[in-house]
Design an enzyme around this catalytic site. Structure first.
Site, PDB file in Angstrom:
ATOM      1  N   LEU A 252      78.915  17.553 126.172  1.00 14.24           N
ATOM      2  CA  LEU A 252      79.451  16.727 125.478  1.00 14.24           C
ATOM      3  C   LEU A 252      78.210  16.148 123.737  1.00 14.24           C
ATOM      4  CD1 LEU A 252      81.116  14.506 125.152  1.00 14.24           C
ATOM      5  CD2 LEU A 252      79.546  12.703 126.403  1.00 14.24           C
ATOM      6  N   GLU A 253      78.589  16.342 122.982  1.00 17.22           N
ATOM      7  CA  GLU A 253      78.561  15.950 122.300  1.00 17.22           C
ATOM      8  C   GLU A 253      78.355  14.170 120.989  1.00 17.22           C
ATOM      9  OE1 GLU A 253      77.561  19.607 119.234  1.00 17.22           O
ATOM     10  OE2 GLU A 253      80.012  18.964 119.111  1.00 17.22           O
ATOM     11  N   ILE A 254      77.676  13.592 121.251  1.00 17.21           N
ATOM     12  CA  ILE A 254      77.947  12.320 120.678  1.00 17.21           C
ATOM     13  C   ILE A 254      77.179  12.066 119.613  1.00 17.21           C
ATOM     14  CG2 ILE A 254      76.451  10.056 120.497  1.00 17.21           C
ATOM     15  CD1 ILE A 254      78.359  10.721 123.812  1.00 17.21           C
TER      16      ILE A 254
END
Length: 262
Positions: A252-254
Site C-alpha cells: 500500500l502506497e500512502i
C-alpha cells in the site's frame, strides 16, 4: 501394497511426482521457483540416499534461488513490512473504527475484503444493487475458498461477512451510515470530475475528522484535492494506492499532496 507401488517402482514414482507438480502449479501458477527446486532436491535425495551429495544439491539449489529476481522481490516485501511495523510519527492519529469504500469493483471489493479481515466495520457503496452484488460475491467467493481449504474457520467467515454493510444510491440510510465513517476510500473510475464529485458527496455527510483517501494511480492527488466548490477539506485528502489483486498483494502506497495535514 499401494504405498509400495508408489514409493518403490518407477511408474508409481512418476505418478506421484506428476501429481505433486500439478499441485505446485495450481498453488504457484508457475511464478515461484522455490517449490520446484525443493521437489528436485527431494527427488535427488531419494535417488542418492547415501553420502553427502544430497546436501550439496540442496546448497546449489539454494544458491541459485538466492540470486533470482523473485528472491529479491520477496525480500523487499519482507523488509517493507518490517519497517512498516516500526514506523513512528509525531502526528496525532484519529481512531479509525468505521471505513467506507466507494466503488464495489475489483479494487473496491478487494479493499473492503482486507479491511474487514483487519477487524474494521466496513461500508461498501456502489451506484446500484447489481454492481454491489458483484463486489459482495467477489469477497464471499474468496472467503469461501479459504474456508474450503481450511485456512479460515466458519466463525471467521461469518465474522468477516458481518462486518460489511452493503449500500447503494437507492439505500435511503446510506448518508446516516456514512455520518459515522472515520475513513472513506474511493476506488472508482479514473476520472477527475467524477472523483471530485465524490469528494463533495462524501464531505457533505461525513464528520469533519473523516479522511478521504483516493486509490487513483493516474491522477495527481493535488488535482483531486484542489480547493473549490467540490472540496472543503483538502487537508483531509490523501492517496492510498493498493495493488491488484488486493487480497494477494500486501502493498500500500500512502501519497500525501502538498496540503495534506500531518
Amino acid at each position: 501394497l499401494m504405498n509400495r507401488f508408489i514409493e518403490d517402482t518407477p511408474p508409481g514414482q512418476h505418478l506421484m511426482w506428476d501429481k505433486i507438480k500439478k499441485m505446485v502449479d495450481k498453488n504457484t501458477n508457475g511464478k515461484y521457483p522455490a517449490p520446484y527446486a525443493i521437489m528436485e532436491c527431494v527427488k535427488y535425495g531419494l535417488s542418492h540416499p547415501n553420502g553427502l551429495d544430497k546436501f550439496k544439491k540442496e546448497r546449489e539449489e539454494f544458491a541459485k534461488l538466492a540470486a533470482t529476481s523473485e528472491s529479491e522481490a520477496l525480500i523487499g516485501i519482507f523488509d517493507g513490512m518490517t519497517k512498516m511495523k516500526k514506523h513512528s510519527s509525531d502526528a496525532d492519529p484519529i481512531d479509525v473504527k468505521k471505513v467506507a469504500i466507494m466503488g464495489a469493483g475489483l479494487m473496491g471489493a478487494g479493499i473492503a475484503q482486507v479491511t474487514a479481515e483487519k477487524g474494521y466495520e466496513v461500508l461498501l457503496k456502489d451506484r446500484d444493487d447489481a454492481s454491489l452484488g458483484r463486489g459482495l460475491s467477489y469477497m464471499n467467493d474468496n472467503w469461501g475458498k479459504r474456508q474450503k481449504r481450511r485456512r479460515m474457520t466458519q466463525y471467521q467467515y461469518n465474522l468477516n461477512t458481518s462486518r460489511v454493510t452493503p449500500l447503494s444510491d437507492d439505500t435511503e440510510s446510506w448518508k446516516r451510515h456514512f455520518s459515522g465513517a472515520d475513513l472513506v476510500i474511493e476506488a472508482v473510475f479514473e476520472n477527475l470530475e467524477l472523483k471530485r464529485k465524490i469528494v463533495q458527496q462524501v464531505e457533505s455527510v461525513t464528520p469533519d475528522h473523516c479522511v478521504f483517501a483516493t486509490n487513483t494511480s493516474a491522477i495527481p492527488i493535488g488535482d483531486i484535492a484542489a480547493p473549490g466548490p467540490e472540496v472543503r477539506r483538502p487537508e483531509n485528502i490523501v492517496g492510498m494506492h493498493y495493488f491488484s489483486p488486493v487480497p494477494s498483494m500486501p502493498l500500500l502506497e500512502i501519497i500525501p499532496h502538498s496540503g495534506t495535514s500531518e
